[in-house]
Design a protein around this motif. Structure first.
Motif, mmCIF file in Angstrom:
data_model
loop_
_atom_site.group_PDB
_atom_site.id
_atom_site.type_symbol
_atom_site.label_atom_id
_atom_site.label_comp_id
_atom_site.label_asym_id
_atom_site.label_seq_id
_atom_site.Cartn_x
_atom_site.Cartn_y
_atom_site.Cartn_z
ATOM 1 N N GLY A 211 0.902 -1.278 0.072
ATOM 2 C CA GLY A 211 0.028 -0.014 -0.015
ATOM 3 C C GLY A 211 0.687 1.344 -0.034
ATOM 4 O O GLY A 211 0.571 2.188 -0.660
ATOM 5 N N ASN A 212 2.050 1.216 0.900
ATOM 6 C CA ASN A 212 2.805 2.359 0.909
ATOM 7 C C ASN A 212 3.390 2.558 -0.356
ATOM 8 O O ASN A 212 3.792 3.644 -0.906
ATOM 9 C CB ASN A 212 3.923 2.241 1.901
ATOM 10 C CG ASN A 212 3.270 2.400 3.273
ATOM 11 O OD1 ASN A 212 2.377 3.423 3.586
ATOM 12 N ND2 ASN A 212 3.346 1.509 4.204
ATOM 13 N N VAL A 213 4.190 1.141 -1.032
ATOM 14 C CA VAL A 213 4.833 1.313 -2.323
ATOM 15 C C VAL A 213 4.043 1.965 -3.529
ATOM 16 O O VAL A 213 4.353 2.892 -4.195
ATOM 17 C CB VAL A 213 5.600 0.159 -2.768
ATOM 18 C CG1 VAL A 213 5.973 0.294 -4.008
ATOM 19 C CG2 VAL A 213 6.364 -0.289 -1.721
ATOM 20 N N VAL A 214 2.601 1.479 -3.653
ATOM 21 C CA VAL A 214 2.089 2.170 -4.675
ATOM 22 C C VAL A 214 1.529 3.578 -4.525
ATOM 23 O O VAL A 214 1.866 4.330 -5.463
ATOM 24 C CB VAL A 214 0.586 1.074 -4.713
ATOM 25 C CG1 VAL A 214 -0.443 1.886 -5.805
ATOM 26 C CG2 VAL A 214 0.812 -0.223 -4.870
ATOM 27 N N TYR A 215 1.448 4.018 -3.480
ATOM 28 C CA TYR A 215 1.005 5.237 -3.125
ATOM 29 C C TYR A 215 2.043 6.179 -3.197
ATOM 30 O O TYR A 215 1.914 7.222 -3.831
ATOM 31 C CB TYR A 215 0.219 5.481 -1.593
ATOM 32 C CG TYR A 215 -0.468 6.739 -1.422
ATOM 33 C CD1 TYR A 215 -1.953 6.793 -1.687
ATOM 34 C CD2 TYR A 215 0.388 7.703 -0.887
ATOM 35 C CE1 TYR A 215 -2.478 8.089 -1.387
ATOM 36 C CE2 TYR A 215 -0.426 8.969 -0.758
ATOM 37 C CZ TYR A 215 -1.663 8.953 -0.876
ATOM 38 O OH TYR A 215 -2.264 10.275 -0.810
ATOM 39 N N ILE A 216 3.200 6.041 -2.756
ATOM 40 C CA ILE A 216 4.432 6.879 -2.803
ATOM 41 C C ILE A 216 4.985 6.955 -4.156
ATOM 42 O O ILE A 216 5.250 8.201 -4.736
ATOM 43 C CB ILE A 216 5.498 6.450 -1.809
ATOM 44 C CG1 ILE A 216 5.053 6.590 -0.315
ATOM 45 C CG2 ILE A 216 6.815 7.012 -2.101
ATOM 46 C CD1 ILE A 216 5.937 6.009 0.775
ATOM 47 N N VAL A 217 5.100 5.662 -4.878
ATOM 48 C CA VAL A 217 5.389 5.691 -6.391
ATOM 49 C C VAL A 217 4.479 6.605 -7.288
ATOM 50 O O VAL A 217 4.863 7.497 -8.025
ATOM 51 C CB VAL A 217 5.553 4.549 -6.704
ATOM 52 C CG1 VAL A 217 5.445 4.526 -8.506
ATOM 53 C CG2 VAL A 217 6.470 3.537 -6.320
ATOM 54 N N ALA A 218 3.169 6.567 -6.934
ATOM 55 C CA ALA A 218 1.966 7.506 -7.533
ATOM 56 C C ALA A 218 2.190 8.745 -7.174
ATOM 57 O O ALA A 218 1.977 9.869 -8.095
ATOM 58 C CB ALA A 218 0.550 6.757 -7.194
ATOM 59 N N MET A 219 2.432 9.030 -5.968
ATOM 60 C CA MET A 219 2.719 10.630 -5.501
ATOM 61 C C MET A 219 3.741 11.135 -6.148
ATOM 62 O O MET A 219 3.678 12.544 -6.528
ATOM 63 C CB MET A 219 2.575 10.670 -4.006
ATOM 64 C CG MET A 219 1.179 10.355 -3.686
ATOM 65 S SD MET A 219 -0.147 11.148 -4.093
ATOM 66 C CE MET A 219 -0.686 9.985 -5.188
#
Length: 223
Positions: free
Chosen positions: A158-166
């Motif tokens: 969840g953190n990886v997907v969100y941070i990469v997207a941001m």
């Protein structure tokens, strides 16, 4: 007349610019709302409920929220379609590579296309995770966005997907804001530096503001 404008390159670039600015305004408001999570579960959950009652009693429950969603969907589709068509038009206009390579473009410029694809996929995942709960980790709780956000950012993916997207959002805004200003006629030799500074500041502010939430959960500040 509308068809003539849409069929023109200038028209498509204008649609991209206006739709991009609409999404930028939404991102600013969304980031400010997200930061309420640092004031505790009660404050954040109340904010989530307030979003559904905006405009009452004139507007029915969730009507304003759905109106915003419709505007955003139209903006996203218009932005994506115009970007795709402009890209295809550019390829058709120059099907062979230049003999002499162009000067190296900025990283944000060269990754606009892939950044857009990443963001499109992220939007789908984000809605399925925190709006419908379809792919949510743990037990999705309707009306409790604080608990749902903590659940999502308690998982590594969840953190990886969100941070990469941001990070992709930041790069997209950095180039897109300046490009939109040029398209809409706001750019000039005297204002270019200010516009680039504003674009960099917006990109940095939004990226940091959004990433602060998963970092807050990871560090235990939000729990």
């Amino acid at each position: 007349m509308a068809r003539t404008v849409w069929d023109s390159t200038v028209g498509k670039k204008t649609v991209m610019a206006v739709s991009g600015l609409i999404m930028l305004l939404y991102l600013i408001a969304h980031m400010i709302g997200n930061l309420k999570i640092f004031f505790g579960a009660g404050e954040f959950n109340h904010y989530g409920h307030w979003l559904r009652t905006v405009g009452e009693p004139f507007m029915h429950y969730e009507w304003t929220l759905w109106l915003v969603r419709v505007v955003l969907v139209v903006a996203v589709v218009a932005h994506a379609v115009s970007a795709y068509q402009l890209s295809r038009r550019d390829i058709k206009a120059r099907p062979t590579k230049y003999v002499h390579k162009k000067p190296r473009a900025s990283y944000a410029t060269r990754t606009m296309r892939w950044g857009g694809i990443i963001l499109a996929l992220f939007i789908v995942w984000h809605l399925l995770d925190l709006t419908t709960g379809t792919v949510h980790s743990g037990g999705f709780e309707t009306g409790k966005p604080y608990q749902n956000v903590v659940d999502t950012f308690s998982t590594w993916y969840g953190n990886v997907v969100y941070i990469v997207a941001m990070l992709a959002v930041g790069l997209h805004i950095r180039h897109g804001f300046w490009s939109a200003a040029q398209t809409l006629g706001a750019g000039s030799r005297t204002r270019d530096r200010a516009l680039r500074t504003t674009a960099n500041a917006l990109a940095l502010l939004l990226t940091a503001g959004f990433i602060a939430v998963p970092v807050g959960v990871m560090t235990g500040v939000v729990s």
